[in-house]
Each structure stands twice: as C-alpha cells, then as structure tokens.
Design an enzyme around this catalytic site. Structure first.
Site, PDB file in Angstrom:
ATOM      1  N   ARG A  76     -58.322  31.836  47.272  1.00  0.00           N
ATOM      2  CA  ARG A  76     -59.240  30.766  47.689  1.00  0.00           C
ATOM      3  C   ARG A  76     -59.618  31.308  49.070  1.00  0.00           C
ATOM      4  NH1 ARG A  76     -55.979  26.661  48.815  1.00  0.00           N
ATOM      5  NH2 ARG A  76     -54.275  27.242  47.586  1.00  0.00           N
ATOM      6  N   SER A 263     -46.960  27.190  48.193  1.00  0.00           N
ATOM      7  CA  SER A 263     -46.822  28.863  47.413  1.00  0.00           C
ATOM      8  C   SER A 263     -45.380  29.240  47.943  1.00  0.00           C
ATOM      9  CB  SER A 263     -47.952  29.594  47.813  1.00  0.00           C
ATOM     10  OG  SER A 263     -49.240  29.167  47.732  1.00  0.00           O
ATOM     11  N   CYS A 265     -42.451  28.533  47.091  1.00  0.00           N
ATOM     12  CA  CYS A 265     -41.412  27.470  47.193  1.00  0.00           C
ATOM     13  C   CYS A 265     -40.662  27.126  45.883  1.00  0.00           C
ATOM     14  CB  CYS A 265     -41.730  26.457  47.898  1.00  0.00           C
ATOM     15  SG  CYS A 265     -42.155  26.781  49.720  1.00  0.00           S
ATOM     16  N   GLY A 266     -41.110  27.776  44.669  1.00  0.00           N
ATOM     17  CA  GLY A 266     -40.605  27.508  43.557  1.00  0.00           C
ATOM     18  C   GLY A 266     -41.159  26.629  42.688  1.00  0.00           C
ATOM     19  N   LYS A 267     -42.436  26.304  42.755  1.00  0.00           N
ATOM     20  CA  LYS A 267     -43.028  25.134  42.093  1.00  0.00           C
ATOM     21  C   LYS A 267     -43.133  25.678  40.426  1.00  0.00           C
ATOM     22  CE  LYS A 267     -47.433  22.482  42.055  1.00  0.00           C
ATOM     23  NZ  LYS A 267     -48.794  22.658  42.488  1.00  0.00           N
TER      24      LYS A 267
HETATM   25  C1  SPV Z   1     -52.869  27.341  44.315  1.00  0.00           C
HETATM   26  O1  SPV Z   1     -53.119  28.235  45.064  1.00  0.00           O
HETATM   27  O2  SPV Z   1     -52.420  26.287  44.745  1.00  0.00           O
HETATM   28  C2  SPV Z   1     -53.312  27.638  42.863  1.00  0.00           C
HETATM   29  C3  SPV Z   1     -54.159  28.562  42.630  1.00  0.00           C
HETATM   30  O3  SPV Z   1     -53.009  26.672  42.297  1.00  0.00           O
HETATM   31  S1  SPV Z   1     -55.656  28.069  43.024  1.00  0.00           S
HETATM   32  O4  SPV Z   1     -56.636  27.932  41.741  1.00  0.00           O
HETATM   33  O5  SPV Z   1     -56.303  29.150  43.760  1.00  0.00           O
HETATM   34  O6  SPV Z   1     -55.711  26.975  43.835  1.00  0.00           O
HETATM   35 MN    MN Z   2     -52.101  24.971  43.189  1.00  0.00          MN
END
Ligand code: SPV
Ligand code: MN
Length: 611
Positions: A76, A263, A265-267
């Site tokens: 992103r 990200s 953190c173990g989701k």
């Molecule tokens: C995240 O980055 O939180 C995702 C992947 O789930 S994205 O589609 O890039 O948002």
């Molecule tokens: Mn996400």
C-alpha cells in the site's frame, strides 16, 4: 458493449450505476465493455482473461497462478493515498487529503484514455454476507482481470444483491474505478510517478491508477474500509481491521473472538491456530442485532502474507498452497512454474523470476537495494471454502455473537503475554487506542522503534482519531459487550523471547474461560492476568507441556517502569489529538495511578506471585 452486457445493466434500473459506467466509458475509452453477473460462466471467463492478457500465468498445480506487481508497487502506498475534500468541508488535519476538484482533475487526467485497446470490466460484489443486515453492495470497474479475479476469490458475488435492492428502491453502494495505466513488457504498471489512490468519500467512490497491488486496487479491501468507517460513523456501527475466529471451549462451547493486530504482531497465525476455527483474517463489521453484539467476516477469502508459511507452523495454509484449487500467488519466486518463498520448507533456488523480473541471488534492485528471492510482502489469495479449519458458520447472514475482542501489540519489554481489561472502556482506551508495534529486522529502518496504531486501523481512518475512539466507546452501550484482552507474543528477557510460537493457543483458551467466568484472575494494575495453576493446567491440556513457575514469573512480571514509559508516550501522542475523549484521558490517568500505587507498595518489578 454487447447485448448481453447491456441487458445485465438495464435489469438493475439504477441511475447511479448507469452514470458511473457511462462516465468510465467516456473517460477511459475502452475497446469493449463486459458486464459480469454472478454466473459460474462469467467468473470462469474472468479467470481465463487474466491468463490470456498475461496478468497471471498458470503454475504447475491445477488452478494455481502467479501474478507479479511492479518493483515499486509491492505494498500500500500511503503517500499517494488521499481523501478528496469538497469545498466547505473539513477533515481532520492528521488525514492525508487534498481539495476534491483538484484531486479529481488530476486523477481523471491520468485515467483519461487509459482503457484504450483494453476491456473495461464491470463487476458487482458484496461486502459481508449477501442478503444480510451487514451487506454493502459494491460496483467495481477495472481494466485488470487480476483485480477482478482476486475479488472473485475474496468477496461474495453481488449482482443478485444489486437486483434485490433495485427491486426495493434506492440504496447506498460503494463504487470503485481502477485503471492499470501504462504497463511494461511484464504487464506490470510502469508509470510509478503517477500512482494515485483517491477517496472521493462524499460520493462513496474510490479511484486508483498506475498500480496493481491489491491493497491499492481491490476496491472491496482497504479502499472500502475507509468508506465503511464513515458509513458506520453515520449509522452507528463499527468497521474494524480485525480477524474473526471461533475458540472451542469445554463441552463443545463455541466462543467467537475478533482481533486487531498491526502487521507482524501475529494476526493470521492467531486466527489460524491449530484446534480453533477461522471465520476471517482481515476485516470485520460489528452491529447490534436482536440485542447482541454480532460480527461478520466482510470477505470470503484470504489475501495473506506468504513469508514464513511452512508445513510446521501453518499446516492448513501449506496444504491449500500444495493441492489443486484456486490460488493466486503474488510476488514470490517462480522457477520451472513452481512458486518459492522466504521461510518455506526446503531449498529456494538462487535464480528464477520474481518481483524484480528475471532474478539471480545477489542481484540489486533498480533502486540499488538488496533483493530477496520473494518479496517480504509476497502473498497468496485463497478462498475461505478451501480452508479445512473454516468455521461452518463463517458466512451466516445474521453474523456471529462476539465473546471477546483482542488487541495484539508487539513489544519486547513492556506488556505481559495476555491480560484482560477491567471494562469495555478500559480495554478500548488502554489496549486498543494505545496499540503499538515494534519494528523488526524484517522491516526497513531501525529495529525496536515503536509505532502507534489505534486499533490497527490507523492507515484506514477516514475521520479524526478522537471521533473513531469515541465511536468505539459509544457502540453497543446498552447491551452486554464482549470482554477485551491485550496480547503481546514478543516479550523478551536478556534478548530472548520468553514464549514459544504456539503459546498463543493457551492464551486463547484462557481468554475463552474468562469470557464465561470459569477461571479467576489477578489484578496487575494494568489489567487482569492469569493465575499460575490455570496456565499450568492449560499448557498440559493444550500443548502437552509442563509449564514451569519460573517461566510464568518471567513472562507475567509486571514491568512498571516500562508500563509508565508507555503511558508517557501515549500522553505525548494524545496531546496532539484535538478531540481525545474525556473517557480516554480518565482511563490513562487511572492506569497511571494504579501502576504508581503498585510500585510504591512492591517496587519497580513485581512478580505475579506477589499479587
Ligand atoms: C494489510 O496490510 O493490512 C493487508 C494487506 O491486509 S493490504 O491489502 O495491503 O491492506
Ligand atoms: Mn489488513
């Protein structure tokens, strides 16, 4: 547009649909327009189109394909993601924004004529289950068959949903218009300079251009989350960046949990823990239905990080990635039509094709950076229905009742592995709104830097931080709310992790028992923590492990100076938030007072055995 496509649009009898399509045709000048409905024939046609126009390539296993995004399009892109603000409106200054007219003129100039020689795809999907109080119909226009194909895996079909609503009169839906823009010989978006993702939020519309990465293009994923947050704000419900899972309690009891984890953190590994059942791994909506706090998985598939997926740690995903069925791999290494990624079982070849193009070990990227066999954000896209641990009720139109909410942070020195909030307010304020994650060696920049991420929803907030927290505090006020928990799988002592990767399976069982009041807990001044005897029993039961008292004391030591330092950081941050709710201020203050009192009584570091 042929007659069949025209008939599909005409059947919807909706001016807003017609205008959105007509404007896209006029602006982007496609060679042809194809409108798809929910039929297996149309879905199969999209899948083949992605291959025919070389956005995807078949791999050795039947149904598996590879898609590459450009070297500079691997995630992103926050910098070029902006809200378009109409004259006379204001948005919180923390949000990336620009004047609407200026933004529209800019992005339309990049999309003008962008579909020349290409097919414009018109697709209908649904956020949440169809025909449900949670459903939000969506219209996606794109020239990328990869984007449309991903949406078939990740979302419920929505053409019939539009028809049903059309029969009932006016309705609100989200609209997305994506254009791939100029491509290179690998069919990846090449005009990186003009990559843009603009939220025309007053029109429930998101426009993106010169990018293919799903997080920037797949309308129903993060683009819709930003719109959903505002719709939820208007209507009094919540749109969250959370997994949904079922934890199996004693005697077949099913307790549902939702979890927000930044990200790394173990989701996903929590949602996929062996022995429990997944409902969804990324997006959840909350609504009060029949006096109950209920949730749905907004999606019907997973767009998951593939790095470190191996047969030991992730047997269910590993299995799906190795058997026939629909899987899209993105930005992994491909050699002889086989995918490879960092952290998988076995050897990884030292050459092949990856996010850089043709690749050899040691090769530098176009920006001079070190490269890896697969990108660390390389992903797989699969459907819920292919997961053997999917909860059978994952698609229930009335949603599922929520027993607990988990906020999962990452720190090496502050928080115990699991703790329970004293109340909804305490949890939302001191666990959700203060969520932090420490950078790891896997991310760019210095290691150990903490970044603040309110409910893990910071990147998607489309209103002020204060208002979003207030919405959480106010939601479902008159009914029984879920218990709130905070987790931290990454606490260290002398530089070493104190927990094993699977210990989270025990924390989940403990939380499940707490939801039903079946185990006691100790007051640790910043939440309630497990008792040793209970964990000893659960470690034996869940992991067949003897859990020592020394491990317990190390893991659940109350580290008061670090907890107070976290409060200092939060006070500084919230001093910059103009509309911090009074409840938030009061919760932070009370937390500090409790910790100071415990410190005065027992010192800086308090063993849980002393509580
Ligand atoms: C995240 O980055 O939180 C995702 C992947 O789930 S994205 O589609 O890039 O948002
Ligand atoms: Mn996400």
């Amino acid at each position: 547009m042929d007659e069949a496509s025209f008939a599909k649009i005409a059947a919807l009898k909706n001016d807003e649909v017609n205008e959105f399509i007509a404007h896209a045709v006029e602006l982007c000048q496609p060679a042809k327009v194809v409108v798809c409905d929910d039929s297996a024939k149309d879905v199969a046609w999209i899948r083949q189109l992605a291959i025919d126009n070389r956005e995807e390539r078949p791999l050795n296993i039947q149904g598996h394909t590879i898609h590459f995004d450009g070297y500079f399009d691997q995630g992103r892109d926050k910098e070029v993601t902006k809200y378009l603000v109409p004259a006379g409106e204001t948005l919180d200054p923390k949000l990336n924004q620009m004047p609407r007219e200026e933004g529209l003129a800019e992005i339309e100039s990049y999309q003008r004529d962008s579909y020349r020689g290409r097919i414009m795809l018109v697709r209908f999907f649904c956020l949440g289950p169809v025909n449900s109080p949670f459903s939000i119909p969506c219209l996606q226009i794109t020239d990328s068959a990869y984007v449309a194909h991903s949406e078939d895996l990740l979302y419920r079909n929505g053409y019939e949903e539009f028809k049903r609503h059309a029969a009932q009169g006016d309705f609100e839906f989200f609209k997305f218009r994506h254009a791939t823009g100029a491509v290179d010989e690998r069919m990846t978006s090449s005009d990186v300079e003009h990559k843009r993702i603009y939220m025309d939020y007053t029109k429930n519309t998101v426009i993106s251009v010169n990018t293919q990465y799903a997080g920037n293009t797949v309308g129903l994923k993060k683009l819709s989350l930003r719109l959903a947050l505002r719709k939820a704000d208007r209507e009094g419900w919540l749109a969250e960046h959370m997994f949904v899972m079922r934890v199996n309690g004693p005697k077949g009891r099913r307790t549902y949990f939702c979890g927000a984890f930044p990200s790394a953190c173990g989701k996903t590994s929590t949602a996929m823990v062996p022995g429990e059942n997944i409902v969804g791994d990324d997006l959840a909506y909350f609504r009060v239905i029949d006096g109950q706090f209920r949730t749905v998985n907004v999606e019907s598939g997973i767009f998951g990080i593939i790095t470190d997926i191996n047969s030991q740690d992730d047997p269910v995903i590993w299995d799906v990635l190795h058997k026939p069925g629909e899987v899209i791999f993105t930005n992994v290494l491909v050699k002889d039509n086989k995918p490879y990624w960092i952290g998988m079982d076995g050897e990884i070849p030292d050459q092949g094709e990856n996010y850089c193009g043709p690749w050899k070990a040691g090769q530098k990227g176009p920006d001079g950076a070190e490269t890896t066999p697969s990108h660390k954000n390389a992903r797989y896209t699969v459907q819920m229905r292919d997961l053997e641990n999917a909860d059978p009720d994952w698609d229930a139109p009335q949603g599922l009742p929520v027993g607990g909410i988990i906020y999962g942070g990452r720190d090496s020195d502050t928080s115990v592995p699991v703790r329970e909030a004293y109340s909804w307010e305490h949890g939302v304020c001191t666990m959700g709104a203060t969520l932090e994650s420490e950078t790891t060696a896997a991310t760019l920049g210095a290691v150990g830097v903490r970044s603040w991420n309110v409910m893990s929803n910071m990147d998607f907030l489309s209103m002020s931080v204060g208002r979003y927290i207030r919405n959480n505090l106010e939601f479902a006020k008159t009914i029984q709310r879920p218990k709130v928990f905070g987790t931290n799988y990454f606490i260290k002592k002398d530089g070493k992790y104190l927990n094993g990767k699977l210990d989270k399976a025990v924390w989940l069982k403990w939380m499940e028992l707490r939801v039903h009041g079946e185990v006691e807990a100790l007051d640790a001044a910043y939440g309630l923590i497990p008792k040793y005897e209970d964990l000893k029993r659960l470690f034996k039961q869940v992991l067949d492990k003897d859990y020592s008292e020394t491990d317990y004391v190390d893991q659940f030591m109350i580290r008061i100076p670090e907890c107070l330092a976290k409060l200092d950081r939060m006070d500084k941050i919230f001093a910059t938030v103009s509309d911090t709710p009074e409840t938030m201020k009061a919760e932070l203050k009370a937390q500090r007072e409790r910790l100071e009192a415990l410190k005065a009584a027992k010192g800086d570091y308090v063993s849980p055995l002393e509580l």
